[in-house]
Design a protein around this motif. Structure first.
Motif, PDB file in Angstrom:
ATOM      1  N   GLU A  33       5.790  -3.585  12.190  1.00  0.00           N
ATOM      2  CA  GLU A  33       6.486  -2.921  11.099  1.00  0.00           C
ATOM      3  C   GLU A  33       7.840  -2.414  11.593  1.00  0.00           C
ATOM      4  O   GLU A  33       8.008  -2.076  12.764  1.00  0.00           O
ATOM      5  CB  GLU A  33       5.665  -1.751  10.562  1.00  0.00           C
ATOM      6  CG  GLU A  33       5.407  -0.658  11.593  1.00  0.00           C
ATOM      7  CD  GLU A  33       4.499   0.450  11.072  1.00  0.00           C
ATOM      8  OE1 GLU A  33       4.210   0.480   9.860  1.00  0.00           O
ATOM      9  OE2 GLU A  33       4.070   1.286  11.894  1.00  0.00           O
ATOM     10  N   LEU A  34       8.800  -2.355  10.686  1.00  0.00           N
ATOM     11  CA  LEU A  34      10.137  -1.898  11.023  1.00  0.00           C
ATOM     12  C   LEU A  34      10.174  -0.380  11.090  1.00  0.00           C
ATOM     13  O   LEU A  34       9.751   0.307  10.163  1.00  0.00           O
ATOM     14  CB  LEU A  34      11.134  -2.389   9.969  1.00  0.00           C
ATOM     15  CG  LEU A  34      12.579  -1.894  10.108  1.00  0.00           C
ATOM     16  CD1 LEU A  34      13.207  -2.411  11.405  1.00  0.00           C
ATOM     17  CD2 LEU A  34      13.403  -2.333   8.895  1.00  0.00           C
ATOM     18  N   PRO A  80       4.748   4.446   5.866  1.00  0.00           N
ATOM     19  CA  PRO A  80       5.922   3.722   5.359  1.00  0.00           C
ATOM     20  C   PRO A  80       5.638   3.093   3.999  1.00  0.00           C
ATOM     21  O   PRO A  80       4.632   2.422   3.826  1.00  0.00           O
ATOM     22  CB  PRO A  80       6.164   2.658   6.439  1.00  0.00           C
ATOM     23  CG  PRO A  80       5.540   3.215   7.673  1.00  0.00           C
ATOM     24  CD  PRO A  80       4.351   3.995   7.200  1.00  0.00           C
ATOM     25  N   LYS A  81       6.526   3.317   3.041  1.00  0.00           N
ATOM     26  CA  LYS A  81       6.323   2.801   1.692  1.00  0.00           C
ATOM     27  C   LYS A  81       6.435   1.283   1.668  1.00  0.00           C
ATOM     28  O   LYS A  81       7.339   0.705   2.259  1.00  0.00           O
ATOM     29  CB  LYS A  81       7.338   3.429   0.740  1.00  0.00           C
ATOM     30  CG  LYS A  81       7.132   4.930   0.546  1.00  0.00           C
ATOM     31  CD  LYS A  81       8.156   5.512  -0.403  1.00  0.00           C
ATOM     32  CE  LYS A  81       7.934   7.016  -0.584  1.00  0.00           C
ATOM     33  NZ  LYS A  81       8.952   7.615  -1.483  1.00  0.00           N
ATOM     34  N   GLY A  82       5.494   0.660   0.967  1.00  0.00           N
ATOM     35  CA  GLY A  82       5.516  -0.783   0.809  1.00  0.00           C
ATOM     36  C   GLY A  82       5.086  -1.561   2.030  1.00  0.00           C
ATOM     37  O   GLY A  82       5.158  -2.789   2.044  1.00  0.00           O
ATOM     38  N   GLY A  83       4.593  -0.860   3.046  1.00  0.00           N
ATOM     39  CA  GLY A  83       4.197  -1.541   4.270  1.00  0.00           C
ATOM     40  C   GLY A  83       2.704  -1.747   4.360  1.00  0.00           C
ATOM     41  O   GLY A  83       1.976  -1.695   3.359  1.00  0.00           O
ATOM     42  N   ASN A  84       2.237  -1.987   5.562  1.00  0.00           N
ATOM     43  CA  ASN A  84       0.822  -2.197   5.826  1.00  0.00           C
ATOM     44  C   ASN A  84       0.037  -0.929   5.473  1.00  0.00           C
ATOM     45  O   ASN A  84       0.325   0.141   5.998  1.00  0.00           O
ATOM     46  CB  ASN A  84       0.644  -2.538   7.310  1.00  0.00           C
ATOM     47  CG  ASN A  84      -0.770  -2.953   7.654  1.00  0.00           C
ATOM     48  OD1 ASN A  84      -1.732  -2.545   7.016  1.00  0.00           O
ATOM     49  ND2 ASN A  84      -0.900  -3.771   8.690  1.00  0.00           N
TER      50      ASN A  84
END
Length: 401
Positions: A164-165, A86-90
């Motif tokens: 995370e979403l 996921p972009k911009g996530g952990n």
């Protein structure tokens, strides 16, 4: 405020509130509140709205180090687009997202971190170290077009990170140790695969991965395998009886007393009678076939290649079994074998060979592991398209009735 359903998860000592919005028939909202034992004051409160759709759920079960990651890359490639975190996530997220697919690693549903497992004397394979209630709730929510906040198990630190979403995708793949262990989760699956790697091959693969990629010593790898084996036999291996397809990897029979494990015999075991899935066959459906391809049409190093196809029974289920022993030298020549296989669910002649050439650097691309993973990927794409087409025509048929 809409009426909430409350789910209690004993393993995490946490409570989950799932709330749906009555204001629209095309949107749903979900609230997940989670409170950890070690962080009693920490709370995650999220409201997510998403358009209604139907997510197709695929389950992939295998032990650690048995090729799940490679299979996932082949599968997501069939549907288009590279699978990325996921972009911009952990940065330590285990999730992979492509154009149509989202792959969730079920390690994220560990209820105990690495320290907690050591304190309680359990492995990650033990059901007591996993939160099946939360796994079921979230897979069911995603299948029903409801976004969730999924926990993250950090393989680097061994800790449980902030969630995370995850938005509901067109195709959700849940991969890991236990996708078919819990009956509730198993019933949510539209198709299931089990990667069954023999002990000899598994040991060789795990050494290559854990020593090269994770810096583990040979002694620690051996100790880990021995410590995990009782739990693997008790909790992981029995799941293959529920799988719609099993890819079984064994040492070759073409080299007498082979101990190196470099040449593999791979069997694709396909359950009969699965909706939207028709087994692949060689030459003549339902026959028993043994075939050594012509050496002038398929370049093979010693000991060559042998294919077999036959009907059989597997855990009291009728199955079709396609087997390949040995390895080939030139991927472009694989089209010779492909031309003799039927029910491949390919879009055009040579698509299997094209997919194999596209990922020539993937492990197993010169033997039956890569070939059968690619074939199963095409079959899953066909299953997805049939499911979606069937759901699209259902309302019209109901209206006519």
């Amino acid at each position: 405020m809409a009426v909430s359903t409350i789910y209690s998860t004993r393993a995490l000592n946490s409570t989950h509130f799932l709330t749906s919005s009555p204001s629209s028939s095309t949107s749903k909202q979900v609230f997940f509140y989670r409170r950890h034992q070690s962080q009693t004051n920490r709370r995650f409160n999220t409201i997510i709205t998403c358009a209604a759709q139907q997510t197709v759920v695929i389950g992939l079960a295998a032990d650690s180090g048995c090729g799940k990651s490679t299979f996932m890359r082949r599968l997501t490639s069939v549907f288009g687009g590279a699978a990325e975190p996921p972009k911009g996530g952990n940065p330590d997220s285990n999730t992979l997202i492509s154009d149509m697919t989202t792959v969730i690693c079920l390690d994220d549903y560990h209820s105990l971190d690495r320290t907690g497992r050591k304190e309680k004397g359990v492995t990650a394979l033990d059901p007591r170290a996993n939160d099946f209630d939360l796994m079921y709730e979230q897979v069911k929510a995603l299948k029903s077009s409801i976004a969730v906040e999924k926990p993250i198990y950090n393989h680097v630190t061994g800790l449980l990170d902030a969630p995370e979403l995850i938005q509901p995708p067109k195709i959700l793949v849940i991969e890991g140790l236990h996708p078919m262990f819990d009956e509730r989760v198993r019933e949510l699956l539209d198709f299931s695969i089990y990667l069954d790697i023999s002990n000899e091959v598994k040991f060789a693969w795990k050494i290559q991965r854990d020593m090269a990629e994770r810096g583990h010593s040979l002694e620690s790898i051996k100790a880990s395998i021995e410590a995990r084996k009782p739990d693997f036999d008790a909790f992981i291996d029995p799941q293959k009886q529920y799988a719609d397809a099993v890819i079984e990897v064994l040492p070759t029979q073409l080299i007498p007393d082979d101990n190196e494990g470099k040449v593999l015999r791979v069997r694709l075991i396909m359950k009969e009678g699965v909706k939207y899935f028709s087994p692949v066959y060689l030459f003549d459906e339902g026959s028993t076939i043994s075939w050594i391809p012509c050496g002038r049409k398929l370049t093979c190093s010693y000991p060559g290649i042998k294919l077999n196809y036959e009907p059989d029974t597997y855990f009291d289920h009728e199955v079709s079994v396609l087997e390949m022993d040995g390895q080939f030298d030139r991927l472009d020549e694989l089209i010779y074998v492909e031309s003799h296989l039927s029910n491949l669910s390919s879009k055009f002649y040579g698509e299997v060979t094209q997919q194999m050439l596209k990922h020539a650097d993937f492990p197993g691309s010169n033997n039956g592991t890569g070939l059968f993973q690619t074939i199963v990927g095409l079959k899953i794409r066909d299953l997805y398209e049939q499911l979606i087409a069937n759901k699209a025509t259902a309302p019209a048929e109901i209206a006519k009735a």
